[in-house]
Scaffold this motif. Structure first.
Motif, short mmCIF file in Angstrom:
data_model
loop_
_atom_site.label_atom_id
_atom_site.label_comp_id
_atom_site.label_asym_id
_atom_site.label_seq_id
_atom_site.Cartn_x
_atom_site.Cartn_y
_atom_site.Cartn_z
N HIS A 136 -7.60 -47.22 7.01
CA HIS A 136 -9.03 -47.41 6.74
C HIS A 136 -9.88 -46.39 7.47
O HIS A 136 -11.04 -46.20 7.14
CB HIS A 136 -9.46 -48.82 7.18
CG HIS A 136 -8.72 -49.89 6.45
ND1 HIS A 136 -9.00 -50.25 5.16
CD2 HIS A 136 -7.67 -50.66 6.82
CE1 HIS A 136 -8.17 -51.20 4.76
NE2 HIS A 136 -7.35 -51.47 5.76
N ARG A 137 -9.32 -45.78 8.51
CA ARG A 137 -10.09 -44.83 9.30
C ARG A 137 -9.30 -43.53 9.45
O ARG A 137 -8.08 -43.52 9.38
CB ARG A 137 -10.39 -45.42 10.71
CG ARG A 137 -11.04 -46.82 10.67
CD ARG A 137 -12.37 -46.83 9.92
NE ARG A 137 -13.40 -46.03 10.55
CZ ARG A 137 -14.34 -46.52 11.35
NH1 ARG A 137 -14.39 -47.82 11.66
NH2 ARG A 137 -15.25 -45.72 11.88
N VAL A 193 -14.50 -45.19 16.73
CA VAL A 193 -14.33 -46.59 16.34
C VAL A 193 -14.78 -47.50 17.48
O VAL A 193 -14.85 -47.09 18.65
CB VAL A 193 -12.86 -46.91 15.96
CG1 VAL A 193 -12.47 -46.16 14.69
CG2 VAL A 193 -11.90 -46.58 17.10
N LYS A 194 -15.07 -48.73 17.12
CA LYS A 194 -15.45 -49.76 18.10
C LYS A 194 -14.28 -50.72 18.26
O LYS A 194 -13.48 -50.90 17.33
CB LYS A 194 -16.66 -50.54 17.58
CG LYS A 194 -17.91 -49.70 17.45
CD LYS A 194 -18.61 -49.63 18.79
CE LYS A 194 -19.80 -48.69 18.75
NZ LYS A 194 -20.03 -48.05 20.05
N ASP A 206 -12.46 -52.82 15.33
CA ASP A 206 -12.54 -52.20 13.99
C ASP A 206 -11.16 -52.18 13.34
O ASP A 206 -10.14 -51.93 14.00
CB ASP A 206 -13.04 -50.75 14.10
CG ASP A 206 -14.55 -50.67 14.27
OD1 ASP A 206 -15.20 -51.73 14.28
OD2 ASP A 206 -15.07 -49.53 14.41
N ARG A 258 -6.03 -53.40 14.49
CA ARG A 258 -7.41 -53.20 14.94
C ARG A 258 -7.48 -52.36 16.23
O ARG A 258 -6.51 -52.29 16.98
CB ARG A 258 -8.08 -54.56 15.16
CG ARG A 258 -8.26 -55.29 13.84
CD ARG A 258 -8.96 -56.63 13.96
NE ARG A 258 -9.01 -57.24 12.62
CZ ARG A 258 -9.94 -56.97 11.70
NH1 ARG A 258 -10.93 -56.12 12.00
NH2 ARG A 258 -9.90 -57.53 10.51
N ASP A 265 -13.22 -49.16 22.20
CA ASP A 265 -13.97 -48.06 21.58
C ASP A 265 -13.27 -46.73 21.86
O ASP A 265 -12.71 -46.55 22.94
CB ASP A 265 -15.38 -47.94 22.19
CG ASP A 265 -16.22 -49.20 22.00
OD1 ASP A 265 -15.71 -50.18 21.43
OD2 ASP A 265 -17.39 -49.19 22.45
#
Ligand SMILES: [Zn+2]
Length: 353
Positions: A281-282, A288-289, A292, A311, A315
């Motif tokens: 997804h990233r 990112v946090k 996420d 996840r 961060d």
């Protein structure tokens, strides 16, 4: 410029390996001596492309008498690895014969023991002879760049804390997005060089090494091999050589290094909880946090609860990502550079085998 070959006897009859070594003689004895190699991991070729273009600039500088410090370049440092394809696919990272990583198990010696590296080479396998020859050449320099790349990655580097923050000039010149500050506890090439310098004086280990640098540069990902990036990176190394007074010319006005510099303890190694297809997804370069969603692993495709979310633990900046889209259980997915130490346990030394 002088070109000579390092010749490594193979481990089987009728085989020997040759590595061309490019040497430029400097005109100023007090200028730092430089050694640059690429493709020690034989499948990592952005550095080879960079050096092709850098050598063009160096030949021109040589003709103009602008080489101040001796410069030695090996654009393709691992012919043994280059030859090791497995069912048509270049392996490059591990020696198929000994199963060792080509960038681990370098001899950890002091600088005074340098000449011993080439004694009784018959006692060693071809891969170990290669390592001893490369380390021997590198220890004749004060500035050592080992050019690698990641799988999918931003421009970043592993730099021993002993060289930081002096090495911000290299990080800025190469437009690095992150620097991983290493602890000097591995047997990778770059750390074997630093180990020799730190232990130069018997009984007193140095913790800082001003005027010297030994670094593993990660020139993005394995597929980031193209003329535009190679020329840009060659220009970056050229700016660094100008800044350190290795080549003649106006000192460049380097930008301030604006990337993240974090200790290895602050790298979150994101691992797959189960085996399965990876849906990312990233991407690299994204911040990112904590919490996420980074990836979904299709552990049991087709079943209602067969997809597992991975996840972000805190961060951070996504610096690397694997290029495969199939995960084995616990295999690496990403490296994220964070402000706080990871809660995952890490052994001293390198992040990966
Ligand atoms: Zn590598």
């Amino acid at each position: 410029m002088e070109i000579s070959d390092i010749i490594i006897a193979g481990d089987t009859p009728g085989v020997e390996w040759r590595l061309p070594v490019f040497r430029f003689k400097g005109t100023k004895p007090e200028a730092p001596r430089t050694y640059i190699q690429a493709a020690l991991h034989a499948n990592e070729l952005p550095g080879t492309a960079l050096l092709h273009f850098l050598l063009e600039k160096l030949r021109q500088a040589d003709a103009e008498g602008a080489i101040l410090g001796d410069i030695t370049v090996i654009p393709q440092a691992n012919p043994i690895g280059s030859a090791q394809s497995h069912f048509g696919e270049l392996q490059g990272r591990f020696d198929l014969g000994s199963r060792t990583n080509f960038n681990r198990d370098f001899p950890l010696i002091s600088l005074g023991e340098r000449d011993g590296l080439l004694e009784d080479l018959d006692r060693y396998s071809a891969a170990d002879r290669l390592k001893r020859q490369l380390l021997h050449v590198a220890l004749g320099a004060e500035l050592v760049l080992d050019l690698h790349c990641d799988d999918e990655g931003l421009q970043y580097a592993y730099i021993d804390e002993a060289f930081w923050p002096e090495a911000t000039d290299l990080a800025a010149a190469l437009d690095m997005k992150a620097v991983f500050l290493s602890d000097g506890e591995s047997s990778a090439f770059e750390e074997a060089v630093a180990h020799a310098w730190k232990n130069e004086d018997e009984g007193r280990k140095k913790t800082t090494l001003p005027g010297r640098l030994s670094v593993t540069v990660e020139l993005r990902g394995t597929r980031d091999v193209c003329p535009e990036l190679a020329r840009k990176d060659a220009e970056g190394v050229w700016q660094f050589l100008l800044a350190r007074g290795v080549v003649a010319g106006a000192r460049p006005d380097l930008p301030v290094f604006a990337g993240k510099a974090v200790p290895l303890d602050n790298i979150e190694m994101i691992r797959a909880p189960q085996a399965g297809a990876i849906l990312f997804h990233r991407d690299i370069g994204e911040s990112v946090k904590a919490g996420d969603l980074l990836a979904t692993i299709l552990a049991n495709p087709g079943t209602p609860d067969g997809a597992l979310g991975v996840r972000a633990p805190q961060d951070g900046l996504i610096v690397t990502r694997v290029s495969t889209r199939f995960a084995r259980r616990r295999s690496d997915l990403m490296k994220i550079a964070c402000a706080e130490p990871s809660r995952a346990e890490r052994k001293p030394g390198t992040l990966e085998a």
